[in-house]
Design an enzyme around this catalytic site. Structure first.
Site, PDB file in Angstrom:
ATOM      1  CB  CYS A 164       2.414  -5.675 -10.289  1.00  0.00           C
ATOM      2  SG  CYS A 164       2.571  -3.898 -11.212  1.00  0.00           S
ATOM      3  CG  HIS A 303       5.255  -5.483  -5.156  1.00  0.00           C
ATOM      4  ND1 HIS A 303       5.366  -6.052  -6.397  1.00  0.00           N
ATOM      5  CD2 HIS A 303       5.111  -4.606  -5.533  1.00  0.00           C
ATOM      6  CE1 HIS A 303       4.637  -6.041  -6.822  1.00  0.00           C
ATOM      7  NE2 HIS A 303       4.169  -4.156  -6.717  1.00  0.00           N
ATOM      8  CD  GLU A 314       5.971  -5.566  -0.283  1.00  0.00           C
ATOM      9  OE1 GLU A 314       6.724  -6.802  -0.260  1.00  0.00           O
ATOM     10  OE2 GLU A 314       7.416  -4.416  -1.024  1.00  0.00           O
ATOM     11  CE  LYS A 336       8.475  -5.539  -7.981  1.00  0.00           C
ATOM     12  NZ  LYS A 336       8.149  -6.233  -6.790  1.00  0.00           N
ATOM     13  CG  HIS A 341       7.535  -3.274 -11.017  1.00  0.00           C
ATOM     14  ND1 HIS A 341       7.410  -4.709 -11.369  1.00  0.00           N
ATOM     15  CD2 HIS A 341       6.477  -2.712 -10.629  1.00  0.00           C
ATOM     16  CE1 HIS A 341       6.042  -4.975 -10.736  1.00  0.00           C
ATOM     17  NE2 HIS A 341       5.912  -3.755 -10.520  1.00  0.00           N
ATOM     18  CG  PHE A 400      -1.270  -0.269 -10.404  1.00  0.00           C
ATOM     19  CD1 PHE A 400      -0.861   0.161  -9.684  1.00  0.00           C
ATOM     20  CD2 PHE A 400      -1.012   1.049 -12.018  1.00  0.00           C
ATOM     21  CE1 PHE A 400       0.624   1.142  -9.740  1.00  0.00           C
ATOM     22  CE2 PHE A 400       0.089   1.351 -11.424  1.00  0.00           C
ATOM     23  CZ  PHE A 400       0.870   1.959 -10.694  1.00  0.00           C
TER      24      PHE A 400
END
Length: 412
Positions: A164, A303, A314, A336, A341, A400
């Site tokens: 991502c 994010h 975050e 998002k 996403h 990830f």
């Protein structure tokens, strides 16, 4: 090599669940348009997750010849479409030495839908019926390769494959190509089209996706009700250019890319570090390179996936990177909440949103943020866009594998 060349944005392109093109996408984001709806690509009767963020009304023939459409995966078509818009807007073609013109384009997965389709063909009809274009349709470098072919960019043509964070890492590494003198212009960004049976099943079974059925209570960054992300697709592209080169040809400059930080958590395949040190370091690196001071007015496109662990970590990273007081003054939002996403495309589209926030002094909201989490206690611009004159815009991406990337932009 040189290491102090300035890098600016002279073109942008986007294909997203909330619009085709940058202006339609941006108008949707600032107006809180929700691009999430029911999955239409396959029957979800046996699937726990029912919602996604699909790109609507996309016709690849608007950007490619029919013969090329038949040989390319949807992720590559999104890449081409967004790159076409960015290059047209920049008017870069014909102004740069082909050997100094590069492509750095990310995808977290590549042609997963093509892989699924051709594997099903193998099982049902045998090896002789698998498409001869299967391999080039599937591989994650093909977006950068096709963009290079399309625009005659004969410098580096590279993918970034950091889950991502792919789009953001592509943009950051493209910046370094220009800054250190290896290129004068780079087409960069990210794309993804992984909404298919096996992709969705895999994300469901790792408990990453929201299983909500109400589209207005599904993608919930920083909300205490959040339970996972909504898978989406799309593409985003930027033309980055060396400042003097852009200035000399009279290009319109949207923003300057002034900072980039990237780190690895070195911790876990999918979970972020609880202390958020990896994300904090990436942000701190970008802030330092951007010349951040307490006088800056900061916007952060977070994010903000809507997973329980990500949003909490975050928030902590932002506090540690900026300091508690400055973090509370910053305006932060997760687009998002509207797009879902987009995986490898997310960082590119969100970088564009950060540039547009700088350009317009409008901060897009985090929609459907109704019940703030006590551990996510910063200003996430809930519900509606706000006007704010900002001097520094950041975009965070966390992938990830522990990949962290932060981009920082200023006005020129």
């Amino acid at each position: 090599m040189e290491n102090n060349r300035r890098v600016v944005v002279t073109g942008m392109g986007a294909v997203t669940p909330v619009g085709l093109g940058v202006e339609k996408t941006w108008n949707s984001l600032v107006n809180g348009v929700n691009g999430i709806d029911e999955i239409t690509f396959f029957d979800t009767s046996d699937y726990k997750a029912k919602l996604d963020g699909e790109v609507k009304n996309f016709n690849p023939r608007d950007y490619m010849e029919k013969s090329d459409v038949l040989k390319t995966d949807r992720y590559a078509q999104f890449a081409i479409a967004s790159a076409v818009e960015a290059v047209e807007q920049s008017r870069i073609e014909g102004t740069v030495d082909p050997d100094r013109f590069a492509v750095y384009f990310g995808s977290g997965i590549g042609g997963m839908a093509s892989f699924t389709k051709e594997h099903n063909t193998l099982l049902k009809r045998g090896p002789g019926r698998v498409s001869p274009f299967f391999v080039p349709m599937m591989i994650a470098n093909m977006a950068s390769g096709l963009i290079s072919i399309r625009f005659g960019a004969m410098g580096q043509a590279m993918p970034a494959v950091t889950a991502c964070a792919s789009g953001s890492n592509a943009i950051g590494e493209a910046m370094r190509l220009i800054r250190h003198g290896y290129a004068d212009a780079v087409i960069t960004g990210g794309s993804e089209a992984a909404i298919c049976e096996v992709g969705v099943a895999g994300f469901i079974n790792m408990q990453a996706l929201s299983t909500a059925t109400d589209k207005n209570a599904a993608s919930l960054p920083f909300d205490r009700r959040r339970s996972g992300f909504i898978i989406a697709e799309g593409g985003g592209a930027l033309v980055l250019e060396e400042y003097e080169h852009a200035k000399k040809r009279g290009a319109h400059i949207f923003a300057e890319l002034v900072g980039y930080g990237t780190t690895s958590d070195a911790y876990h395949m999918t979970a972020p570090r609880a202390d958020a040190e990896g994300a904090r370091k990436a942000m701190s690196m970008a802030l330092k390179e951007a010349g951040y001071t307490d006088a800056d007015s900061v916007y952060i496109n977070a994010h903000g996936t809507g997973t329980p662990l990500n949003d909490k970590a975050e928030t902590l990273a932002i506090k540690h990177a900026l300091g508690e007081e400055a973090a509370r003054k910053a305006v932060i939002s997760s687009t998002k909440s509207m797009t879902g996403h987009m995986l490898g495309a997310a960082g590119a589209v969100e970088a564009i949103a950060a540039v547009k926030a700088l350009e317009t002094s409008v901060i897009p909201p985090t929609i459907n943020l109704m019940e703030p989490d006590e551990e996510c206690d910063l200003n996430y611009v809930p519900g509606k866009a706000v006007r704010k004159d900002i001097t520094l815009a950041l975009s965070n991406s966390l992938g990830f594998g522990g990949h962290n990337a932060t981009l920082a932009f200023r006005r020129v």
